[in-house]
Design a protein around this motif. Sequence first.
Motif, short mmCIF file in Angstrom:
data_model
loop_
_atom_site.label_atom_id
_atom_site.label_comp_id
_atom_site.label_asym_id
_atom_site.label_seq_id
_atom_site.Cartn_x
_atom_site.Cartn_y
_atom_site.Cartn_z
N LYS A 1 8.75 -13.81 10.52
CA LYS A 1 9.17 -13.59 11.90
C LYS A 1 7.97 -13.36 12.81
N ALA A 2 6.97 -12.64 12.31
CA ALA A 2 5.75 -12.40 13.09
C ALA A 2 5.05 -13.72 13.41
N SER A 3 5.00 -14.61 12.43
CA SER A 3 4.38 -15.92 12.65
C SER A 3 5.15 -16.71 13.71
N ALA A 4 6.47 -16.66 13.63
CA ALA A 4 7.31 -17.37 14.60
C ALA A 4 7.13 -16.81 16.01
N LEU A 5 6.94 -15.50 16.11
CA LEU A 5 6.73 -14.87 17.41
C LEU A 5 5.41 -15.30 18.03
N LEU A 6 4.35 -15.36 17.23
CA LEU A 6 3.06 -15.82 17.75
C LEU A 6 3.13 -17.27 18.18
N ASN A 7 3.92 -18.04 17.48
CA ASN A 7 4.12 -19.44 17.88
C ASN A 7 4.89 -19.51 19.19
N LYS A 8 5.85 -18.61 19.38
CA LYS A 8 6.66 -18.59 20.60
C LYS A 8 5.80 -18.29 21.83
N VAL A 9 4.77 -17.44 21.66
CA VAL A 9 3.90 -17.11 22.79
C VAL A 9 2.69 -18.04 22.86
N HIS A 10 2.76 -19.13 22.10
CA HIS A 10 1.77 -20.21 22.16
C HIS A 10 0.37 -19.76 21.74
N ARG B 1 -1.21 -12.11 24.61
CA ARG B 1 -0.11 -12.89 24.00
C ARG B 1 0.44 -12.17 22.76
N ILE B 2 -0.47 -11.58 21.99
CA ILE B 2 -0.04 -10.83 20.81
C ILE B 2 0.79 -9.62 21.22
N MET B 3 0.39 -8.94 22.27
CA MET B 3 1.15 -7.78 22.75
C MET B 3 2.53 -8.20 23.25
N ILE B 4 2.60 -9.35 23.89
CA ILE B 4 3.90 -9.86 24.34
C ILE B 4 4.77 -10.17 23.12
#
Length: 333
Positions: A132-141, A163-166
């Motif tokens: 999920k963490a990987s998917a989130l970082l992908n979501k914030v480009h 971006r990581i904080m978002i």
Amino acid sequence: MENHILLSVENLTVRFPGFHHTMHAINGCSFEVRKGELLGLVGESGCGKSLTSAACMGILPANAEVSGRIRLGEIDMVSAGEAELASLRGQKIAMIFQNPMTALNPFFTVGRQLTDVIRRHQPLDKKSAYSKASALLNKVHLPDPDIALKKYPHQFSGGQLQRIMIAMALSCEPEVLIADEPTTALDVTIQAQIIVLLRELASTEGLSVIFITHDLSVVASLCDRVAVMYAGQVVEIATTEQLFAQPLHPYTQGLLQSVPEIGHGNAPLFAIKGSVPDLRQPLSGCAFVSRCQHCVSQCYEQAVNMSTIGQRQVRCFQAEGVLASFNREVANG
């Protein structure tokens, strides 16, 4: 955009008692945030923007005396207990801060910190939380999210850290995101990228964003509506288009006049005369009266409440006259 109200702040008051005086930091602040909306909360330093956001998160200092209501759905954040507030943070309301380097722990990888947040609120094992963490970082480009998860905060640029904080703020799918001047420490190009990202997330995720800033250019390019704060009060709320076309409160007018204009060369910059009132004393009358060029005796003697004019709200006795004068000018070409 839906009209469903997710967060409602009603007559919020925050006091800090001391040995010799009491600091009246927030003085009857009210506004609301709708689903999928980006609301800009603007004003000069010290007006109470960040303190209001801390109250919305339930993270005020222990010595703060709070009254009023902050409703997040059916829950009153002012009267809620610490255990209930802890469960709400992240799941219902989240926050990103001005300086991401100080918000992240330098001794742990980004992956460790993201998965810890995810597992704190969701019943996932380490592998699922990591995915999920990987998917989130992908979501914030963020490029190469699987590699990024293994790095430490110092190995990223300021824009990448934000971006990581978002991504961390979005990890538990909150309904409301408070962004406390998240672009201040970034250069203009990176600022634009973060603004585009927040706008995208509001559109695709149905996320409501409170964007705290003193930069009116950011507000103009990002926000749907704007709430202007002065001396711990919201003095004007309007759509971004309305506010920039015709500000009704003298303080808002002064803020917009203070923005440098391209092509004016060495022309002197406008400055609002005077200084903010001493918040160690209770406000009497209009908070802006000592700096206002249009005040009358009523402004000194009577407390000014928010009044509704069309689709906007303003805390000023002269607002209807200002709007009528503007409408006559438009009608006369």
